[in-house]
Design a protein around this motif. Structure first.
Motif, PDB file in Angstrom:
ATOM      1  N   CYS A  59       0.833  -1.201   0.000  1.00 28.90           N
ATOM      2  CA  CYS A  59       0.000   0.000   0.000  1.00 28.90           C
ATOM      3  C   CYS A  59       0.874   1.259   0.000  1.00 28.90           C
ATOM      4  O   CYS A  59       0.641   2.191  -0.777  1.00 28.90           O
ATOM      5  CB  CYS A  59      -0.906  -0.036   1.227  1.00 28.90           C
ATOM      6  SG  CYS A  59      -2.152   1.250   1.271  1.00 28.90           S
ATOM      7  N   LEU A  60       1.898   1.263   0.842  1.00 31.98           N
ATOM      8  CA  LEU A  60       2.808   2.403   0.912  1.00 31.98           C
ATOM      9  C   LEU A  60       3.522   2.592  -0.422  1.00 31.98           C
ATOM     10  O   LEU A  60       3.625   3.704  -0.933  1.00 31.98           O
ATOM     11  CB  LEU A  60       3.823   2.198   2.040  1.00 31.98           C
ATOM     12  CG  LEU A  60       4.817   3.334   2.273  1.00 31.98           C
ATOM     13  CD1 LEU A  60       4.082   4.595   2.734  1.00 31.98           C
ATOM     14  CD2 LEU A  60       5.850   2.905   3.311  1.00 31.98           C
ATOM     15  N   ASP A  61       3.985   1.495  -1.009  1.00 33.63           N
ATOM     16  CA  ASP A  61       4.671   1.561  -2.300  1.00 33.63           C
ATOM     17  C   ASP A  61       3.756   2.153  -3.367  1.00 33.63           C
ATOM     18  O   ASP A  61       4.151   3.050  -4.119  1.00 33.63           O
ATOM     19  CB  ASP A  61       5.152   0.165  -2.709  1.00 33.63           C
ATOM     20  CG  ASP A  61       5.911   0.174  -4.021  1.00 33.63           C
ATOM     21  OD1 ASP A  61       6.798   1.036  -4.198  1.00 33.63           O
ATOM     22  OD2 ASP A  61       5.623  -0.691  -4.870  1.00 33.63           O
ATOM     23  N   MET A  62       2.537   1.681  -3.437  1.00 35.41           N
ATOM     24  CA  MET A  62       1.591   2.190  -4.442  1.00 35.41           C
ATOM     25  C   MET A  62       1.302   3.682  -4.218  1.00 35.41           C
ATOM     26  O   MET A  62       1.261   4.458  -5.171  1.00 35.41           O
ATOM     27  CB  MET A  62       0.284   1.399  -4.405  1.00 35.41           C
ATOM     28  CG  MET A  62       0.409  -0.032  -4.868  1.00 35.41           C
ATOM     29  SD  MET A  62       0.875  -0.196  -6.585  1.00 35.41           S
ATOM     30  CE  MET A  62      -0.661   0.217  -7.361  1.00 35.41           C
ATOM     31  N   ALA A  63       1.102   4.084  -2.964  1.00 35.61           N
ATOM     32  CA  ALA A  63       0.738   5.463  -2.646  1.00 35.61           C
ATOM     33  C   ALA A  63       1.902   6.435  -2.803  1.00 35.61           C
ATOM     34  O   ALA A  63       1.680   7.624  -3.046  1.00 35.61           O
ATOM     35  CB  ALA A  63       0.181   5.546  -1.225  1.00 35.61           C
ATOM     36  N   VAL A  64       3.129   5.950  -2.690  1.00 34.96           N
ATOM     37  CA  VAL A  64       4.291   6.831  -2.805  1.00 34.96           C
ATOM     38  C   VAL A  64       4.875   6.813  -4.212  1.00 34.96           C
ATOM     39  O   VAL A  64       5.214   7.857  -4.761  1.00 34.96           O
ATOM     40  CB  VAL A  64       5.378   6.463  -1.761  1.00 34.96           C
ATOM     41  CG1 VAL A  64       6.664   7.238  -1.998  1.00 34.96           C
ATOM     42  CG2 VAL A  64       4.866   6.718  -0.355  1.00 34.96           C
ATOM     43  N   THR A  65       4.991   5.636  -4.815  1.00 33.46           N
ATOM     44  CA  THR A  65       5.726   5.542  -6.077  1.00 33.46           C
ATOM     45  C   THR A  65       4.870   5.378  -7.324  1.00 33.46           C
ATOM     46  O   THR A  65       5.372   5.550  -8.427  1.00 33.46           O
ATOM     47  CB  THR A  65       6.744   4.383  -6.043  1.00 33.46           C
ATOM     48  OG1 THR A  65       6.045   3.135  -6.019  1.00 33.46           O
ATOM     49  CG2 THR A  65       7.664   4.490  -4.847  1.00 33.46           C
ATOM     50  N   LYS A  66       3.592   5.049  -7.177  1.00 39.80           N
ATOM     51  CA  LYS A  66       2.777   4.769  -8.364  1.00 39.80           C
ATOM     52  C   LYS A  66       1.640   5.763  -8.589  1.00 39.80           C
ATOM     53  O   LYS A  66       1.383   6.159  -9.710  1.00 39.80           O
ATOM     54  CB  LYS A  66       2.166   3.361  -8.279  1.00 39.80           C
ATOM     55  CG  LYS A  66       3.131   2.235  -7.982  1.00 39.80           C
ATOM     56  CD  LYS A  66       3.973   1.862  -9.161  1.00 39.80           C
ATOM     57  CE  LYS A  66       4.811   0.621  -8.951  1.00 39.80           C
ATOM     58  NZ  LYS A  66       5.846   0.669  -7.962  1.00 39.80           N
ATOM     59  N   ARG A 171      14.565   1.217   1.186  1.00 41.35           N
ATOM     60  CA  ARG A 171      14.646   2.683   1.071  1.00 41.35           C
ATOM     61  C   ARG A 171      13.282   3.313   1.332  1.00 41.35           C
ATOM     62  O   ARG A 171      13.185   4.372   1.948  1.00 41.35           O
ATOM     63  CB  ARG A 171      15.155   3.090  -0.307  1.00 41.35           C
ATOM     64  CG  ARG A 171      16.648   2.848  -0.483  1.00 41.35           C
ATOM     65  CD  ARG A 171      17.189   3.401  -1.795  1.00 41.35           C
ATOM     66  NE  ARG A 171      16.943   4.836  -1.900  1.00 41.35           N
ATOM     67  CZ  ARG A 171      16.526   5.449  -3.016  1.00 41.35           C
ATOM     68  NH1 ARG A 171      16.317   4.768  -4.111  1.00 41.35           N
ATOM     69  NH2 ARG A 171      16.329   6.749  -3.023  1.00 41.35           N
ATOM     70  N   LEU A 172      12.224   2.659   0.866  1.00 41.86           N
ATOM     71  CA  LEU A 172      10.874   3.167   1.070  1.00 41.86           C
ATOM     72  C   LEU A 172      10.526   3.207   2.560  1.00 41.86           C
ATOM     73  O   LEU A 172      10.040   4.213   3.070  1.00 41.86           O
ATOM     74  CB  LEU A 172       9.869   2.296   0.310  1.00 41.86           C
ATOM     75  CG  LEU A 172       8.408   2.707   0.367  1.00 41.86           C
ATOM     76  CD1 LEU A 172       8.203   4.061  -0.297  1.00 41.86           C
ATOM     77  CD2 LEU A 172       7.550   1.650  -0.302  1.00 41.86           C
ATOM     78  N   ILE A 173      10.818   2.125   3.260  1.00 41.85           N
ATOM     79  CA  ILE A 173      10.534   2.067   4.700  1.00 41.85           C
ATOM     80  C   ILE A 173      11.398   3.067   5.457  1.00 41.85           C
ATOM     81  O   ILE A 173      10.936   3.726   6.398  1.00 41.85           O
ATOM     82  CB  ILE A 173      10.721   0.627   5.242  1.00 41.85           C
ATOM     83  CG1 ILE A 173       9.701  -0.321   4.593  1.00 41.85           C
ATOM     84  CG2 ILE A 173      10.632   0.584   6.760  1.00 41.85           C
ATOM     85  CD1 ILE A 173       8.251   0.058   4.829  1.00 41.85           C
ATOM     86  N   THR A 174      12.660   3.226   5.057  1.00 45.16           N
ATOM     87  CA  THR A 174      13.538   4.208   5.700  1.00 45.16           C
ATOM     88  C   THR A 174      12.973   5.613   5.521  1.00 45.16           C
ATOM     89  O   THR A 174      12.965   6.414   6.464  1.00 45.16           O
ATOM     90  CB  THR A 174      14.966   4.116   5.126  1.00 45.16           C
ATOM     91  OG1 THR A 174      15.479   2.809   5.399  1.00 45.16           O
ATOM     92  CG2 THR A 174      15.881   5.160   5.739  1.00 45.16           C
ATOM     93  N   ALA A 175      12.482   5.925   4.327  1.00 45.09           N
ATOM     94  CA  ALA A 175      11.874   7.237   4.084  1.00 45.09           C
ATOM     95  C   ALA A 175      10.612   7.398   4.934  1.00 45.09           C
ATOM     96  O   ALA A 175      10.377   8.467   5.513  1.00 45.09           O
ATOM     97  CB  ALA A 175      11.551   7.405   2.605  1.00 45.09           C
ATOM     98  N   PHE A 176       9.795   6.352   5.012  1.00 42.05           N
ATOM     99  CA  PHE A 176       8.589   6.383   5.841  1.00 42.05           C
ATOM    100  C   PHE A 176       8.955   6.699   7.292  1.00 42.05           C
ATOM    101  O   PHE A 176       8.367   7.584   7.915  1.00 42.05           O
ATOM    102  CB  PHE A 176       7.854   5.038   5.763  1.00 42.05           C
ATOM    103  CG  PHE A 176       6.760   4.890   6.771  1.00 42.05           C
ATOM    104  CD1 PHE A 176       5.512   5.455   6.554  1.00 42.05           C
ATOM    105  CD2 PHE A 176       6.965   4.173   7.940  1.00 42.05           C
ATOM    106  CE1 PHE A 176       4.496   5.315   7.488  1.00 42.05           C
ATOM    107  CE2 PHE A 176       5.958   4.034   8.872  1.00 42.05           C
ATOM    108  CZ  PHE A 176       4.719   4.614   8.651  1.00 42.05           C
ATOM    109  N   GLU A 177       9.932   5.975   7.832  1.00 40.10           N
ATOM    110  CA  GLU A 177      10.338   6.182   9.220  1.00 40.10           C
ATOM    111  C   GLU A 177      10.911   7.577   9.441  1.00 40.10           C
ATOM    112  O   GLU A 177      10.640   8.210  10.462  1.00 40.10           O
ATOM    113  CB  GLU A 177      11.354   5.111   9.629  1.00 40.10           C
ATOM    114  CG  GLU A 177      10.739   3.727   9.718  1.00 40.10           C
ATOM    115  CD  GLU A 177      11.750   2.615   9.961  1.00 40.10           C
ATOM    116  OE1 GLU A 177      12.981   2.866   9.880  1.00 40.10           O
ATOM    117  OE2 GLU A 177      11.305   1.481  10.221  1.00 40.10           O
ATOM    118  N   SER A 178      11.666   8.074   8.467  1.00 41.97           N
ATOM    119  CA  SER A 178      12.253   9.408   8.576  1.00 41.97           C
ATOM    120  C   SER A 178      11.183  10.496   8.600  1.00 41.97           C
ATOM    121  O   SER A 178      11.243  11.428   9.402  1.00 41.97           O
ATOM    122  CB  SER A 178      13.208   9.634   7.406  1.00 41.97           C
ATOM    123  OG  SER A 178      13.672  10.958   7.386  1.00 41.97           O
TER     124      SER A 178
END
Length: 190
Positions: A59-66, A171-178
């Motif tokens: 879900c995070l991948d779709m909402a951030v990158t797609k 990298r996606l999770i690291t950005a989310f946490e940041s």
């Protein structure tokens, strides 16, 4: 809060009273203390649901990158997802909802190439002239010209283009946490 008993259906699809509540939209502004408490409670419930969801990373991948979606998705707001895209150097083109707009009386849809061609053929004429020639509104002409400029800028900015697979999940999770200050499996922001 995990997904429903059918593990193929995410909990957010069932908790529409939380995820589709007007206060979960970016532009909704609570006007009093009771509404602010309700918004905070909804956000807490949605965040807990997202963080426990087995579909969270997809879900995070779709909402951030797609897709450039609005509202509360994958425990993030639209603003947080924009910050994550900046960190990851990801560009997402907004879904073309304008394709549903701009149909003229004959039922023929106005194409960007038609607007651009008329503009090139008549550079000294007003945009209203183009709208009249095409039988559409001035706002439709402006929208198509903006779309053409955006497409040209996108092509010119090849240095920011990324491979279609996008950033790694790490990298996606690291950005989310940041951006959010949350770690998967914890409830509160750091």
């Amino acid at each position: 809060m995990t997904s429903t008993s059918d593990s193929r259906v995410p909990a957010c699809a069932v908790l529409t009273h939380v995820f589709q509540h007007p206060f979960m939209e970016e532009d909704a502004t609570p006007t009093n203390a009771e509404q602010r408490r309700l918004r905070a409670a909804l956000t807490t419930r949605a965040t807990e649901t997202c963080m426990a969801c087995p579909f969270f990373e997809d879900c995070l991948d779709m909402a951030v990158t797609k897709h450039d979606v609005s509202g509360f998705v994958a425990a993030t707001t639209s603003r947080q997802r924009a910050q994550m895209r900046n960190l990851l150097r990801v560009e997402v083109t907004a879904d073309d909802m304008d394709a549903l707009i701009g149909v003229i009386a004959s039922g023929r849809q106005i194409a960007t190439r038609d607007v651009v061609a008329l503009r090139r053929a008549h550079p000294d004429e007003s945009l209203d002239f183009i709208a009249q020639r095409l039988g559409c509104s001035l706002s439709t002409v402006k929208r198509h010209l903006r779309r053409a400029r955006a497409a040209a800028a996108s092509e010119a900015d090849a240095s920011r283009r990324h491979s279609p697979e996008g950033p790694s999940r790490g990298r996606l999770i690291t950005a989310f946490e940041s951006v959010t200050g949350m770690r998967r499996g914890t409830e509160a922001a750091a």
